[in-house]
Design a protein around this motif. Sequence first.
Motif, mmCIF file in Angstrom:
data_model
loop_
_atom_site.group_PDB
_atom_site.id
_atom_site.type_symbol
_atom_site.label_atom_id
_atom_site.label_comp_id
_atom_site.label_asym_id
_atom_site.label_seq_id
_atom_site.Cartn_x
_atom_site.Cartn_y
_atom_site.Cartn_z
ATOM 1 N N VAL A 1 -60.262 -113.213 37.249
ATOM 2 C CA VAL A 1 -60.699 -112.786 38.585
ATOM 3 C C VAL A 1 -59.656 -113.233 39.607
ATOM 4 O O VAL A 1 -59.243 -114.392 39.615
ATOM 5 N N VAL A 2 -59.234 -112.313 40.432
ATOM 6 C CA VAL A 2 -58.254 -112.601 41.488
ATOM 7 C C VAL A 2 -58.970 -112.446 42.822
ATOM 8 O O VAL A 2 -59.485 -111.359 43.132
ATOM 9 N N CYS A 3 -59.030 -113.508 43.600
ATOM 10 C CA CYS A 3 -59.814 -113.466 44.840
ATOM 11 C C CYS A 3 -59.384 -114.609 45.746
ATOM 12 O O CYS A 3 -58.566 -115.439 45.356
ATOM 13 N N THR A 4 -59.936 -114.649 46.949
ATOM 14 C CA THR A 4 -59.644 -115.787 47.824
ATOM 15 C C THR A 4 -60.366 -117.034 47.302
ATOM 16 O O THR A 4 -61.309 -116.937 46.495
ATOM 17 N N VAL B 1 -68.372 -116.915 43.753
ATOM 18 C CA VAL B 1 -68.581 -116.512 42.354
ATOM 19 C C VAL B 1 -69.452 -117.551 41.664
ATOM 20 O O VAL B 1 -70.409 -117.229 40.943
ATOM 21 N N GLY B 2 -69.149 -118.833 41.918
ATOM 22 C CA GLY B 2 -69.941 -119.903 41.324
ATOM 23 C C GLY B 2 -71.372 -119.928 41.838
ATOM 24 O O GLY B 2 -72.294 -120.292 41.106
ATOM 25 N N GLN B 3 -71.548 -119.540 43.094
ATOM 26 C CA GLN B 3 -72.895 -119.537 43.674
ATOM 27 C C GLN B 3 -73.740 -118.374 43.160
ATOM 28 O O GLN B 3 -74.920 -118.516 42.872
ATOM 29 N N PHE B 4 -73.139 -117.203 43.070
ATOM 30 C CA PHE B 4 -73.909 -116.034 42.654
ATOM 31 C C PHE B 4 -74.081 -115.959 41.139
ATOM 32 O O PHE B 4 -75.038 -115.374 40.649
ATOM 33 N N GLY C 1 -64.042 -120.930 36.747
ATOM 34 C CA GLY C 1 -62.855 -121.183 35.932
ATOM 35 C C GLY C 1 -62.119 -119.912 35.563
ATOM 36 O O GLY C 1 -60.960 -119.969 35.121
ATOM 37 N N ARG C 2 -62.779 -118.770 35.733
ATOM 38 C CA ARG C 2 -62.105 -117.483 35.444
ATOM 39 C C ARG C 2 -61.353 -116.964 36.672
ATOM 40 O O ARG C 2 -60.721 -115.912 36.608
ATOM 41 N N CYS C 3 -61.470 -117.678 37.804
ATOM 42 C CA CYS C 3 -60.907 -117.180 39.063
ATOM 43 C C CYS C 3 -59.545 -117.816 39.345
ATOM 44 O O CYS C 3 -59.345 -119.008 39.117
#
Length: 493
Positions: free
Chosen positions: A164-167, A174-177, A184-186
């Motif tokens: 996953v590429v993101c800010t 991502v961790g919250q939802f 760890g995938r980000c």
Amino acid sequence: MGQTHTLAEGSLGLHTAAELAELPGGLASLGVARLDGSGSAYGAGADDAPALADRTAVPSFAGGSSARRIAPDVWWVGASDRRLALFENAHPLENGIAYNSYLIVDEAVVLIDTIDRAVSGQFFENLETVLAGRAVDYVVVNHMEPDHSASLGQVLARWPRATVVCTGLAAKFVGQFFDDGLRGRCVAVAEGDALVSGRHALSFVEAPWVHWPEVMMSFDHATGLLFSADAFGTFGALDGNIFADQMGVPDDERRTAELRRYYANIVGKYGPHVQRALAKVAALPVAALCPTHGPVWRRDLGFAIEKYGRWAAYEPEDRAVAIFCASVYGGTESAANMLAAELSAAGVDDVRVYDVAKTHESYLVAEAFRASHLVFASVTYNNGVFTAMRDLIADLGDHHLQHRHVSFVENGTWHATAAALMRAAVSAWPDMTEVGQAVSLRSTVSARTAGEIKALAGAIAASLRGDVAHADETRLSDPLPPVDATSGASVRH
Ligand code: FEO
């Protein structure tokens, strides 16, 4: 595509802005070049839809693909929800909503945003069809709101090697939802970082608060596509045609109305942030705007960008009068109708009357973003402003509406309080001007108040003409300082 392409060895993958700054030719040094799109003009015909037989997997019960190629190697793989009644459980949808996801099939496969889970079956059908057995290598998350990310967990489960590429803030979300382990995938990226997938390279453009704080946009140097997240989104399903220019002329009000309603209600609160994002977009050689909702803009980009610039600055689009009316037994409504008729008689063509208890607030917010002159006409109710009018004024304030001319009409059989309360609320908005004298009805329009309504219409008409001498204008509040489009300074959220 008729182009040769040589990627510098070791160039595939993510690059920081600092690394790229050290390369004399930037991304070009890595072998990334603009594709001319020959043989696959943006929005090519139906033969660009992959055949059912091309599918190598049947991941859902959707059954058939509606994916469309929009540029060399780039596919729309989104889906429309025509059953949803309320977007965000708040805004009525007359013709559904499209959730756009895009796929770049390159040396590495890049998925840009996912979609709402309600139509994930169609999404996975589209995705698997275009992938034809390949795996997703990267998922770019421009926006973590669940209408674009609810399917992310399923995507990551299906392609366990995808990154996953993101800010950084999006990674936190991502961790919250999802499970915190998915963080760890980000890989967090920032302004100017780039993802090279082979022929294509995405540069990341931070766009906080358009419309959440974690938002970024992604610009593909090979095609000029700007994946703009919610910016330039439109309510409404997509019916096969992906491009805005396939749906009529750009200034067709039926289309613009839903572009405006989406902007005003979803993004309208964040005008200064939108202005800063637009300044960044202006510096890019954008060939098409690819939002997460509604059609892709490959032509008439200037139309959409001009609208956004105007809305973001809270500049009205039209010299027009919107009369917002809250009436119980018809006395106030009669005054609103009379005011509209007097305005028409005074030469005002663009005047519209809305019953605020009947018309959904999202349409009224959009109309307030369009019109230069607003009239608030409310009965006094529970010794205050009628509930629907109170809610509308609060909603407009929440959306940071400003820079408008306003007038007031109130009604009260034994006691009228609405005008003063409405004026006090509106005076808290920046750069507001009252036009004419407020009309205070007692139950119904009388000979006295009929004259006052006529005088108010005359003042509004004069204000619309720019005839300040006869507009009877009173300053209610001062404007905010202009936005510094280069500043990252925080503003009201
Ligand atoms: Fe379409 Fe802000 O989500």
